[in-house]
Motif scaffolding. Structure first.
Motif, PDB file in Angstrom:
ATOM      1  N   THR A 223       3.654   1.114  12.514  1.00 50.18           N
ATOM      2  CA  THR A 223       3.257   2.517  12.398  1.00 50.18           C
ATOM      3  C   THR A 223       1.743   2.667  12.466  1.00 50.18           C
ATOM      4  OG1 THR A 223       5.196   3.033  11.056  1.00 50.18           O
ATOM      5  CG2 THR A 223       3.342   4.556  10.917  1.00 50.18           C
ATOM      6  N   ALA A 224       1.035   1.795  11.748  1.00 44.61           N
ATOM      7  CA  ALA A 224      -0.431   1.883  11.702  1.00 44.61           C
ATOM      8  C   ALA A 224      -1.043   1.660  13.078  1.00 44.61           C
ATOM      9  CB  ALA A 224      -0.977   0.862  10.705  1.00 44.61           C
ATOM     10  N   ILE A 225      -0.571   0.639  13.783  1.00 46.94           N
ATOM     11  CA  ILE A 225      -1.200   0.318  15.061  1.00 46.94           C
ATOM     12  C   ILE A 225      -0.841   1.345  16.134  1.00 46.94           C
ATOM     13  CG2 ILE A 225       0.566  -1.226  16.059  1.00 46.94           C
ATOM     14  CD1 ILE A 225      -1.842  -3.124  16.741  1.00 46.94           C
ATOM     15  N   VAL A 226       0.401   1.873  16.089  1.00 45.34           N
ATOM     16  CA  VAL A 226       0.778   2.913  17.058  1.00 45.34           C
ATOM     17  C   VAL A 226      -0.037   4.183  16.815  1.00 45.34           C
ATOM     18  CG1 VAL A 226       2.631   4.467  17.786  1.00 45.34           C
ATOM     19  CG2 VAL A 226       3.088   2.030  17.506  1.00 45.34           C
ATOM     20  N   CYS A 227      -0.193   4.571  15.553  1.00 41.97           N
ATOM     21  CA  CYS A 227      -0.965   5.780  15.242  1.00 41.97           C
ATOM     22  C   CYS A 227      -2.443   5.592  15.560  1.00 41.97           C
ATOM     23  CB  CYS A 227      -0.775   6.159  13.771  1.00 41.97           C
ATOM     24  SG  CYS A 227       0.880   6.775  13.380  1.00 41.97           S
ATOM     25  N   GLY A 228      -2.983   4.408  15.258  1.00 41.33           N
ATOM     26  CA  GLY A 228      -4.389   4.161  15.559  1.00 41.33           C
ATOM     27  C   GLY A 228      -4.663   4.164  17.055  1.00 41.33           C
ATOM     28  N   ILE A 229      -3.814   3.476  17.810  1.00 40.74           N
ATOM     29  CA  ILE A 229      -3.991   3.424  19.261  1.00 40.74           C
ATOM     30  C   ILE A 229      -3.786   4.810  19.871  1.00 40.74           C
ATOM     31  CG2 ILE A 229      -2.932   2.579  21.395  1.00 40.74           C
ATOM     32  CD1 ILE A 229      -2.491  -0.094  19.951  1.00 40.74           C
ATOM     33  N   SER A 230      -2.776   5.534  19.393  1.00 43.25           N
ATOM     34  CA  SER A 230      -2.493   6.864  19.944  1.00 43.25           C
ATOM     35  C   SER A 230      -3.645   7.821  19.686  1.00 43.25           C
ATOM     36  CB  SER A 230      -1.201   7.421  19.349  1.00 43.25           C
ATOM     37  OG  SER A 230      -0.093   6.628  19.722  1.00 43.25           O
ATOM     38  N   LEU A 317     -10.598  18.037  18.329  1.00 35.67           N
ATOM     39  CA  LEU A 317     -10.186  16.702  18.769  1.00 35.67           C
ATOM     40  C   LEU A 317     -10.899  15.624  17.961  1.00 35.67           C
ATOM     41  CD1 LEU A 317      -8.478  15.327  21.126  1.00 35.67           C
ATOM     42  CD2 LEU A 317     -10.668  15.126  22.321  1.00 35.67           C
ATOM     43  N   GLY A 318     -12.202  15.820  17.749  1.00 35.90           N
ATOM     44  CA  GLY A 318     -12.979  14.862  16.965  1.00 35.90           C
ATOM     45  C   GLY A 318     -12.541  14.803  15.516  1.00 35.90           C
ATOM     46  N   LEU A 319     -12.297  15.970  14.912  1.00 32.51           N
ATOM     47  CA  LEU A 319     -11.826  16.004  13.521  1.00 32.51           C
ATOM     48  C   LEU A 319     -10.486  15.300  13.391  1.00 32.51           C
ATOM     49  CD1 LEU A 319     -12.678  19.719  12.604  1.00 32.51           C
ATOM     50  CD2 LEU A 319     -13.858  17.683  11.764  1.00 32.51           C
ATOM     51  N   GLY A 320      -9.577  15.576  14.321  1.00 24.77           N
ATOM     52  CA  GLY A 320      -8.267  14.944  14.275  1.00 24.77           C
ATOM     53  C   GLY A 320      -8.361  13.441  14.398  1.00 24.77           C
ATOM     54  N   TRP A 321      -9.239  12.973  15.295  1.00 26.03           N
ATOM     55  CA  TRP A 321      -9.433  11.529  15.447  1.00 26.03           C
ATOM     56  C   TRP A 321      -9.916  10.898  14.149  1.00 26.03           C
ATOM     57  CZ3 TRP A 321     -13.867   8.598  14.802  1.00 26.03           C
ATOM     58  CH2 TRP A 321     -13.787   7.268  15.212  1.00 26.03           C
ATOM     59  N   ASN A 322     -10.858  11.538  13.473  1.00 28.25           N
ATOM     60  CA  ASN A 322     -11.416  10.961  12.254  1.00 28.25           C
ATOM     61  C   ASN A 322     -10.336  10.695  11.216  1.00 28.25           C
ATOM     62  OD1 ASN A 322     -12.595  11.436   9.338  1.00 28.25           O
ATOM     63  ND2 ASN A 322     -14.312  10.742  10.587  1.00 28.25           N
ATOM     64  N   PHE A 323      -9.548  11.709  10.911  1.00 32.47           N
ATOM     65  CA  PHE A 323      -8.548  11.555   9.862  1.00 32.47           C
ATOM     66  C   PHE A 323      -7.458  10.569  10.269  1.00 32.47           C
ATOM     67  CE2 PHE A 323     -10.100  15.959   8.851  1.00 32.47           C
ATOM     68  CZ  PHE A 323     -10.721  15.614   7.667  1.00 32.47           C
ATOM     69  N   SER A 324      -7.007  10.650  11.523  1.00 35.95           N
ATOM     70  CA  SER A 324      -5.904   9.792  11.936  1.00 35.95           C
ATOM     71  C   SER A 324      -6.357   8.347  12.140  1.00 35.95           C
ATOM     72  CB  SER A 324      -5.250  10.330  13.213  1.00 35.95           C
ATOM     73  OG  SER A 324      -6.203  10.502  14.231  1.00 35.95           O
ATOM     74  N   PHE A 325      -7.538   8.152  12.735  1.00 37.81           N
ATOM     75  CA  PHE A 325      -7.958   6.787  13.041  1.00 37.81           C
ATOM     76  C   PHE A 325      -8.430   6.043  11.792  1.00 37.81           C
ATOM     77  CE2 PHE A 325     -10.938   3.575  14.784  1.00 37.81           C
ATOM     78  CZ  PHE A 325     -10.009   2.846  15.510  1.00 37.81           C
ATOM     79  N   ILE A 326      -9.193   6.711  10.933  1.00 32.34           N
ATOM     80  CA  ILE A 326      -9.622   6.030   9.703  1.00 32.34           C
ATOM     81  C   ILE A 326      -8.408   5.739   8.818  1.00 32.34           C
ATOM     82  CG2 ILE A 326     -10.942   6.264   7.559  1.00 32.34           C
ATOM     83  CD1 ILE A 326     -13.102   7.678   9.080  1.00 32.34           C
ATOM     84  N   GLY A 327      -7.482   6.692   8.743  1.00 32.81           N
ATOM     85  CA  GLY A 327      -6.268   6.449   7.972  1.00 32.81           C
ATOM     86  C   GLY A 327      -5.477   5.281   8.518  1.00 32.81           C
ATOM     87  N   ALA A 328      -5.354   5.202   9.858  1.00 34.51           N
ATOM     88  CA  ALA A 328      -4.611   4.100  10.475  1.00 34.51           C
ATOM     89  C   ALA A 328      -5.329   2.765  10.286  1.00 34.51           C
ATOM     90  CB  ALA A 328      -4.407   4.387  11.962  1.00 34.51           C
ATOM     91  N   THR A 329      -6.677   2.778  10.375  1.00 41.82           N
ATOM     92  CA  THR A 329      -7.441   1.546  10.154  1.00 41.82           C
ATOM     93  C   THR A 329      -7.248   1.037   8.735  1.00 41.82           C
ATOM     94  OG1 THR A 329      -9.110   2.209  11.783  1.00 41.82           O
ATOM     95  CG2 THR A 329      -9.738   0.519  10.197  1.00 41.82           C
ATOM     96  N   LEU A 351      -5.383  -4.676  21.928  1.00 43.26           N
ATOM     97  CA  LEU A 351      -4.355  -3.689  22.282  1.00 43.26           C
ATOM     98  C   LEU A 351      -4.959  -2.289  22.357  1.00 43.26           C
ATOM     99  CD1 LEU A 351      -1.403  -4.938  20.039  1.00 43.26           C
ATOM    100  CD2 LEU A 351      -1.628  -5.198  22.515  1.00 43.26           C
ATOM    101  N   LEU A 352      -5.773  -1.960  21.355  1.00 40.55           N
ATOM    102  CA  LEU A 352      -6.366  -0.621  21.288  1.00 40.55           C
ATOM    103  C   LEU A 352      -7.152  -0.302  22.552  1.00 40.55           C
ATOM    104  CD1 LEU A 352      -7.215   1.957  19.691  1.00 40.55           C
ATOM    105  CD2 LEU A 352      -9.105   0.605  18.754  1.00 40.55           C
ATOM    106  N   PHE A 353      -8.094  -1.164  22.905  1.00 35.00           N
ATOM    107  CA  PHE A 353      -9.007  -0.818  23.998  1.00 35.00           C
ATOM    108  C   PHE A 353      -8.411  -1.090  25.377  1.00 35.00           C
ATOM    109  CE2 PHE A 353     -11.818  -0.867  20.351  1.00 35.00           C
ATOM    110  CZ  PHE A 353     -12.429   0.361  20.533  1.00 35.00           C
ATOM    111  N   SER A 354      -7.373  -1.925  25.456  1.00 34.58           N
ATOM    112  CA  SER A 354      -6.652  -2.044  26.726  1.00 34.58           C
ATOM    113  C   SER A 354      -6.000  -0.713  27.070  1.00 34.58           C
ATOM    114  CB  SER A 354      -5.595  -3.143  26.640  1.00 34.58           C
ATOM    115  OG  SER A 354      -6.170  -4.403  26.456  1.00 34.58           O
TER     116      SER A 354
END
Length: 404
Positions: A223-230, A317-329, A351-354
């Motif tokens: 779940t964490a890696i799918v949400c972070g990559i997405s 878009l930036g705000l959404g990335w912050n909450f979702s990516f930091i949470g996933a990390t 995986l993320l950057f590919s």
């Protein structure tokens, strides 16, 4: 023997990494806002490969992620991070020379080298978390990400003041600025302190590292890696296409750069409170909230093509990335042991950057083939997938508590 206070050491390193993120990280908005435009400048009539240099930048990050993790395992974080800054400076130099020579693929190669340096930059957040007590980990990640606020201001402002510095060779000044940023960032990184003891105390027993497959099979890790990559891929996919769309709608390169600047401020500004919010509401809820904000960004972008709509969509878009990516990390960091960190973090970023690289290439192609609206429609199914995984996680957690 004096024992270092782990909180004091963790705060020191988080602040150093925050400063390095602000300076070295300022090269990223330069690449992301100008890479596609410089690519279009170097190409002929067919602009469909305009975002290919950004793709090579992402591929450089992806392909360097595992080697960067392995190198730092051998030489330590500080030397590894300084080496990453040196690679960034080298890539900036190659990009500048390519612009003077009017050579598209050498320019793309230069951005790939900058991407290789970025693989080390992406490890800053993990370095802050790895050296921190467990209750300070989300805050340590947030502190590092706060450096991105300054990067979001420094990078686009440098674009505005340096883009025409070597006129008539457009954009060369902006990529030359990356060289200076990397040199200053390397000096800041020299202040980083080691957090791992050179040897083990008698009686210390550390859990053995598990096979990578066993770690990956954890539902929470998936779940964490799918949400972070997405979250990262969607953010990058839309952001890369946005300057092209703004220019296509008649806005100036400076207005496009300012839009990216506001976007990147929104990406990092919530980091002052994201760690506290994660501690209060939990990682799952913050990831879900971030995904909903990204969907809201898509809705605004689809509502029209005025400048304020581009900018507001990029901010959301930036705000959404912050909450979702930091949470996933933060969620990823709780799924592995200290002895497993290098291989897990290297795999994560590979995986993320590919996938992010593939998205950046497709952004230009989708925009050219189907337009700005289609770029934004793609947000919705991917965000819904992530929300479904988070809901499934919640069901599993409830069932586990009822059985306990």
């Amino acid at each position: 023997m004096t024992v270092t206070d782990p909180y004091r050491l963790a705060k020191h390193n988080a602040l150093v990494l925050c400063g390095a993120q602000a300076v070295v990280g300022a090269g990223q908005p330069i690449v992301l806002s100008m890479g596609g435009l410089a690519g279009a400048y170097l190409l002929g009539a067919d602009k469909s490969l305009a975002t290919a240099p950004i793709t090579t930048f992402m591929l450089g990050t992806a392909f360097s992620a595992i080697p960067a993790a392995m190198l730092m395992r051998r030489v330590g974080r500080r030397i590894g991070f300084i080496g990453g800054a040196a690679a960034t400076a080298l890539g900036g130099l190659i990009a500048v020379l390519a612009l003077f020579q009017n050579h598209f693929w050498i320019f793309a190669f230069g951005l790939m080298i900058i991407g290789g340096g970025s693989a080390f930059l992406q490890q800053y957040r993990f370095a802050a978390a790895d050296g921190a007590p467990s209750d300070f980990k989300p805050k340590a990640i947030s502190w590092v990400m706060m450096g991105g606020i300054f990067a979001a201001i420094i990078g686009p402002q440098l674009v505005i003041y340096t883009r025409d510095l070597f006129e008539p060779v457009m954009f060369a000044g902006s990529f030359a600025a990356i060289i200076g940023l990397a040199i200053v960032g390397g000096a800041i990184l020299s202040l980083l302190r080691p957090t791992e003891a050179k040897g083990s105390k008698a009686g210390d027993v550390k859990p053995a590292a598990r096979p990578l497959v066993q770690i990956i099979k954890q539902p929470r890790f998936i779940t964490a890696i799918v949400c972070g990559i997405s979250s990262f891929s969607l953010m990058n996919f839309v952001m890369v296409g946005a300057p092209l769309a703004m220019i296509g709608c008649g806005f100036s390169p400076n207005e496009a750069a300012l839009g990216i600047s506001w976007h990147m401020v929104a990406m990092y500004a919530p980091s002052f409170v994201t760690g506290h919010l994660i501690a209060r509401f939990g990682k799952d809820r913050m990831i879900a909230f971030g995904m909903l904000l990204m969907m809201a960004a898509g809705g605004v972008a689809l509502s029209g093509i005025e400048l304020w709509q581009f900018w507001l969509a990029l901010v959301l878009l930036g705000l959404g990335w912050n909450f979702s990516f930091i949470g996933a990390t933060a969620m990823v960091s709780e799924c592995y042991r200290p002895s497993e960190k290098n291989k897990v973090e290297g795999l994560h970023d590979f995986l993320l950057f590919s996938i992010v690289a593939f998205g950046s290439l497709m952004s230009g192609r989708v925009y050219n083939a189907f337009g700005w609206d289609m770029v934004n429609w793609i947000i919705f199914p991917i965000a819904v997938l992530c929300l479904g995984l988070l809901a499934l996680n919640a069901v599993r957690a409830t069932a586990a508590r009822s059985e306990a």
